[in-house]
Design an enzyme around this catalytic site. Structure first.
Site, PDB file in Angstrom:
ATOM      1  N   ASP A   1     151.111 -58.712 -11.641  1.00 15.62           N
ATOM      2  CA  ASP A   1     150.279 -57.523 -11.498  1.00 15.62           C
ATOM      3  C   ASP A   1     150.399 -56.640 -12.743  1.00 15.62           C
ATOM      4  OD1 ASP A   1     149.799 -58.456  -8.896  1.00 15.62           O
ATOM      5  OD2 ASP A   1     151.486 -57.309  -8.100  1.00 15.62           O
TER       6      ASP A   1
ATOM      7  N   TYR B   1     154.843 -58.601   8.049  1.00 20.28           N
ATOM      8  CA  TYR B   1     154.328 -58.063   9.309  1.00 20.28           C
ATOM      9  C   TYR B   1     153.006 -57.375   8.983  1.00 20.28           C
ATOM     10  CZ  TYR B   1     159.018 -59.133  10.838  1.00 20.28           C
ATOM     11  OH  TYR B   1     160.196 -59.800  11.126  1.00 20.28           O
TER      12      TYR B   1
ATOM     13  N   LYS C   1     147.779 -67.908 -17.382  1.00 17.35           N
ATOM     14  CA  LYS C   1     149.188 -67.543 -17.545  1.00 17.35           C
ATOM     15  C   LYS C   1     150.037 -68.809 -17.479  1.00 17.35           C
ATOM     16  CE  LYS C   1     148.614 -64.750 -14.110  1.00 17.35           C
ATOM     17  NZ  LYS C   1     148.852 -63.790 -13.002  1.00 17.35           N
TER      18      LYS C   1
END
Length: 357
Positions: free
Chosen positions: A277, A118, A236
């Site tokens: 992250d 949202y 990665k």
């Protein structure tokens, strides 16, 4: 490659991270969103995740973004600041809400995983170079960005193009491709992400992202050939490991790279969210400390292992001393090391027991 941003600026920090952070609702038990009876509140957002991990690891970090003047915005600013992140440059938008999302407890890669965002029309989606405080954005030795921001709106894309454009004295620009296909509605993501990566100094990209966004297959060397411009490229490779291509930064165009591969750690995974992250944060932390290439990748893997062994996006990182000791292991010891839930706290508990009479 070492950061050499505006070190003489009065409010300089090690890293500035710009992007949208959202309030995250994590299920109290496995199951479909339709069946989960309750959720626990947390925070999430690629760039603020990096900021929180770096601050927890002892670096000075500023998060720049926009949130609503609602309670969720209050919670985000307070929660991120509690990690030691400077949130003084965060702007509040009275006309737009703070983004939120819900997710299931299952593996993100499985068909059963659900995420309900949202965030359309959120305060962060209205970010421009005129309303985020560009001076604050450029006040770090490193500026960390991700492709998620570019996907939020045309205004956000314009801001990203401004920040990755060549500019005298700019910070070292770190860019995590973070390709999220479901977010892209206003542009073709492949070209946009490639252009932004080409304008950055350090780029993080997964093999799967390179294939999805650019159609590039064949492994890290093929990805480097398609993206020769950044001074450093980290590819990665999932559970196999990560490869760093490092150039000299002097008119570098992909020739004469130093190439370093470090295998991933064996980890008892609790949830895969936040690992990318955390990897970026670990790598940036080691880069700020001017550690060698192998150790930069190893610190990335260690921070990722911390995130993988907790249910949410953020985990308490290992102490710097603990991480340095593990990063210094010989190759055999590194490849046989296995980490599970609670591993970042084990050394601290042991030290406390030794000190207790």
């Amino acid at each position: 490659m070492t950061p050499n941003g505006p070190a003489d600026a009065p409010d300089v920090v090690d890293v500035v991270a710009l992007g949208e952070s959202m309030v995250t609702f994590l299920p109290t038990r496995p199951g479909r969103l339709a069946d989960v009876p309750s959720f626990e509140r947390a925070i999430g957002g690629a760039e603020s995740n990096v900021a929180c991990v770096l601050a927890s690891a002892g670096h000075s970090v500023r998060w720049v973004g926009r949130v609503g003047t609602d309670g969720f915005g209050d919670h985000l600013v307070e929660a991120i600041a509690a990690y030691g992140v400077d949130t003084s440059a965060v702007r509040r938008d009275p006309a737009r809400p703070t983004g939120i999302y819900f997710r299931t407890a299952g593996d993100r890669a499985s068909d059963a995983h659900e995420v309900a965002y949202y965030r359309a029309g959120s305060a962060a989606s209205a970010m421009t170079k005129d309303n985020v405080g560009v001076d604050a954005v450029r006040s770090g030795r490193v500026l960390h960005l991700s492709g998620i921001t570019a996907a939020l709106s045309e205004d956000c894309l314009g801001l990203m193009r401004e920040l990755t454009a060549p500019r005298a004295g700019r910070p070292l620009v770190s860019f995590d491709v973070n390709h999220r296909a479901h977010l892209w509605h206003h542009q073709e993501p492949g070209k946009v992400l490639l252009d932004l990566a080409r304008g950055s100094d350090l780029v993080f990209v997964g093999e799967d992202e390179a294939e999805a966004a650019w159609g590039v297959t064949g492994g890290p060397a093929t990805i480097r050939a398609a993206l020769p411009e950044p001074r450093a490229l980290v590819v990665k490779q999932g559970s196999r490991g990560a490869t760093l291509f490092q150039g000299d930064g002097e008119g570098f165009q992909g020739e004469g790279d130093t190439v370093t591969f470090v295998p991933s750690l064996k980890v008892d995974v609790v949830a895969p969210v936040g690992a990318g992250d955390a990897f970026a944060a670990g790598f940036l932390s080691a880069t700020l400390r001017a550690l060698p290439a192998r150790d930069r990748l190893r610190h990335g893997h260690l921070m990722a292992a911390a995130a993988l062994t907790v249910p949410g996006d953020l985990a308490a990182p290992p102490s710097r001393e603990h991480a340095d000791r593990l990063a210094a292991l010989d190759d055999r010891a590194w490849e046989t090391l296995r980490l599970g839930p609670g591993w970042t706290e084990a050394v601290t508990r042991a030290q406390e027991e030794v000190r207790t009479p």
